[in-house]
Design a protein around this motif. Structure first.
Motif, PDB file in Angstrom:
ATOM      1  N   UNK A  67       0.830  -1.203   0.000  1.00  0.00           N
ATOM      2  CA  UNK A  67       0.000   0.000   0.000  1.00  0.00           C
ATOM      3  C   UNK A  67       0.867   1.257   0.000  1.00  0.00           C
ATOM      4  N   UNK A  68       1.921   1.253   0.804  1.00  0.00           N
ATOM      5  CA  UNK A  68       2.835   2.398   0.841  1.00  0.00           C
ATOM      6  C   UNK A  68       3.473   2.606  -0.525  1.00  0.00           C
ATOM      7  N   UNK A  69       3.861   1.515  -1.168  1.00  0.00           N
ATOM      8  CA  UNK A  69       4.456   1.606  -2.499  1.00  0.00           C
ATOM      9  C   UNK A  69       3.456   2.124  -3.527  1.00  0.00           C
ATOM     10  N   UNK A  70       2.215   1.635  -3.453  1.00  0.00           N
ATOM     11  CA  UNK A  70       1.187   2.051  -4.409  1.00  0.00           C
ATOM     12  C   UNK A  70       0.862   3.532  -4.267  1.00  0.00           C
ATOM     13  N   UNK A  71       0.758   4.018  -3.032  1.00  0.00           N
ATOM     14  CA  UNK A  71       0.467   5.437  -2.797  1.00  0.00           C
ATOM     15  C   UNK A  71       1.597   6.304  -3.342  1.00  0.00           C
ATOM     16  N   UNK A  72       2.817   5.890  -3.091  1.00  0.00           N
ATOM     17  CA  UNK A  72       3.974   6.650  -3.577  1.00  0.00           C
ATOM     18  C   UNK A  72       4.005   6.679  -5.100  1.00  0.00           C
ATOM     19  N   UNK A  73       3.730   5.547  -5.732  1.00  0.00           N
ATOM     20  CA  UNK A  73       3.693   5.507  -7.205  1.00  0.00           C
ATOM     21  C   UNK A  73       2.622   6.451  -7.754  1.00  0.00           C
ATOM     22  N   UNK A  74       1.475   6.489  -7.100  1.00  0.00           N
ATOM     23  CA  UNK A  74       0.389   7.375  -7.549  1.00  0.00           C
ATOM     24  C   UNK A  74       0.800   8.842  -7.407  1.00  0.00           C
ATOM     25  N   UNK A  75       1.478   9.162  -6.325  1.00  0.00           N
ATOM     26  CA  UNK A  75       1.937  10.536  -6.122  1.00  0.00           C
ATOM     27  C   UNK A  75       2.951  10.944  -7.188  1.00  0.00           C
ATOM     28  N   UNK A  76       3.809  10.024  -7.572  1.00  0.00           N
ATOM     29  CA  UNK A  76       4.799  10.319  -8.620  1.00  0.00           C
ATOM     30  C   UNK A  76       4.094  10.606  -9.942  1.00  0.00           C
ATOM     31  N   UNK A  77       3.085   9.784 -10.271  1.00  0.00           N
ATOM     32  CA  UNK A  77       2.355   9.987 -11.526  1.00  0.00           C
ATOM     33  C   UNK A  77       1.595  11.305 -11.512  1.00  0.00           C
ATOM     34  N   UNK A  78       0.939  11.608 -10.414  1.00  0.00           N
ATOM     35  CA  UNK A  78       0.169  12.847 -10.327  1.00  0.00           C
ATOM     36  C   UNK A  78       1.078  14.078 -10.395  1.00  0.00           C
ATOM     37  N   UNK A  79       2.220  14.002  -9.768  1.00  0.00           N
ATOM     38  CA  UNK A  79       3.150  15.140  -9.759  1.00  0.00           C
ATOM     39  C   UNK A  79       3.600  15.498 -11.160  1.00  0.00           C
ATOM     40  N   UNK A  80       3.791  14.485 -11.979  1.00  0.00           N
ATOM     41  CA  UNK A  80       4.294  14.713 -13.342  1.00  0.00           C
ATOM     42  C   UNK A  80       3.326  15.511 -14.204  1.00  0.00           C
ATOM     43  N   UNK A  81       2.063  15.571 -13.795  1.00  0.00           N
ATOM     44  CA  UNK A  81       1.056  16.285 -14.586  1.00  0.00           C
ATOM     45  C   UNK A  81       1.078  17.794 -14.334  1.00  0.00           C
ATOM     46  N   UNK A  82       1.760  18.233 -13.282  1.00  0.00           N
ATOM     47  CA  UNK A  82       1.802  19.658 -12.950  1.00  0.00           C
ATOM     48  C   UNK A  82       2.991  20.334 -13.637  1.00  0.00           C
ATOM     49  N   UNK A  83       2.890  21.632 -13.892  1.00  0.00           N
ATOM     50  CA  UNK A  83       3.987  22.350 -14.551  1.00  0.00           C
ATOM     51  C   UNK A  83       5.280  22.290 -13.740  1.00  0.00           C
TER      52      UNK A  83
END
Length: 297
Positions: A241-257
């Motif tokens: 779960x910790x790994x999955x949350x971190x992966x999601x945060x990495x993907x979401x961050x990439x969408x911001x300028x």
């Protein structure tokens, strides 16, 4: 991955014009990397624990100056005060007396504003929850039973537990707000070694963890989820779960300028998650969190 994210940071040093949001994000980065490097030793790219202790001192002074602005809202003021405590307590073995005095004076201002009935518009929930986090840091390590503000903290947490539904939810509260409450409940448990609210906190953590996959993905909600359940807390996320949350945060961050506050916020949460996973390998490999214990049954 940690080194890759580190290289995406716009700057390690906060500019004097940095927003409060950027200050909070950089504090998260400094503390996470300091914890990791204090254990693992110097890194050719990440630097040393001493590097982040020095940067934390600079950011502490910057945030203190920002707190001198009369126009700050209650939530912003509480979040910044909370961060002062984090910077001073998490990047040194012994808190510096001068920093301790600054933290205490900032809490006194916050208390006076709440006593005077200052309002924060639509952010009353955020202001109250942030105040509870500040009070936990203020009173740690001693629970002062006769102090009116410690009584306020305990009664607020008690009210949260009393208003939980049978399923472990707070009706009308967003997941992001719920995880901030749960972070305060988790901290109360281990800071003061009290189990008063443990059963309710665990019940709520289980509920909100179950509904997280169905909720819209957002950096703030995921970041608060991660921070509420890091190793060392009452309720801890299993490894996957910790790994999955971190992966999601990495993907979401990439969408911001690039160089935006939003991207920095996402990167800071992701770095916090990656550092926590590395530390778990060192410190928590023999620690079975609640989630893991249930899977083994």
């Amino acid at each position: 991955m940690l080194v890759s994210l580190f290289r995406e940071l716009p700057s390690l040093q906060a500019a004097t014009s940095a927003s409060s949001s950027a200050c909070l994000s950089l504090a998260r980065v400094y503390v996470s990397l300091h914890r990791l490097l204090a254990v693992s030793g110097p890194h050719p790219v990440l630097g040393t624990a001493e590097t982040y202790a020095a940067l934390s001192g600079e950011l502490f002074r910057m945030i203190h100056r920002r707190l001198g602005r009369a126009e700050l809202g209650l939530t912003e003021r509480a979040l910044l005060t909370e961060t002062l405590y984090t910077l001073s307590s998490e990047t040194s073995v012994v808190r510096r007396p001068t920093q301790a005095a600054v933290c205490e004076s900032c809490v006194q201002v916050l208390m006076q504003l709440f006593e005077a009935g200052a309002s924060d518009g639509l952010n009353q929930e955020e202001a109250l929850t942030s105040l509870c986090h500040v009070l936990e840091s203020y009173f740690y390590p001693e629970a002062e039973e006769d102090d009116v503000w410690f009584g306020f903290l305990a009664s607020t947490l008690g009210h949260w537990c009393e208003t939980l539904s049978a399923e472990g939810a707070w009706p009308g509260l967003s997941s992001a707000q719920a995880w901030r409450r749960l972070s305060a409940l988790n901290r109360y448990s281990y800071l003061f070694l009290r189990t008063s609210y443990d059963a309710e906190a665990v019940r709520a953590c289980r509920h909100y963890q179950e509904v997280m996959p169905k909720a819209p993905l957002a950096v703030t909600g995921l970041g608060r989820y991660l921070e509420a359940c890091l190793p060392g807390h009452l309720y801890v996320l299993p490894d996957e779960s910790l790994s999955a949350v971190t992966d999601s945060l990495i993907r979401l961050s990439a969408a911001f300028p690039l160089r935006s506050d939003a991207r920095l916020r996402g990167l800071s949460y992701a770095i916090e998650g990656l550092c926590a996973m590395r530390l778990r390998e060192e410190f928590y490999k023999d620690f079975a969190p609640i989630g893991e214990e249930e899977k083994a049954r």
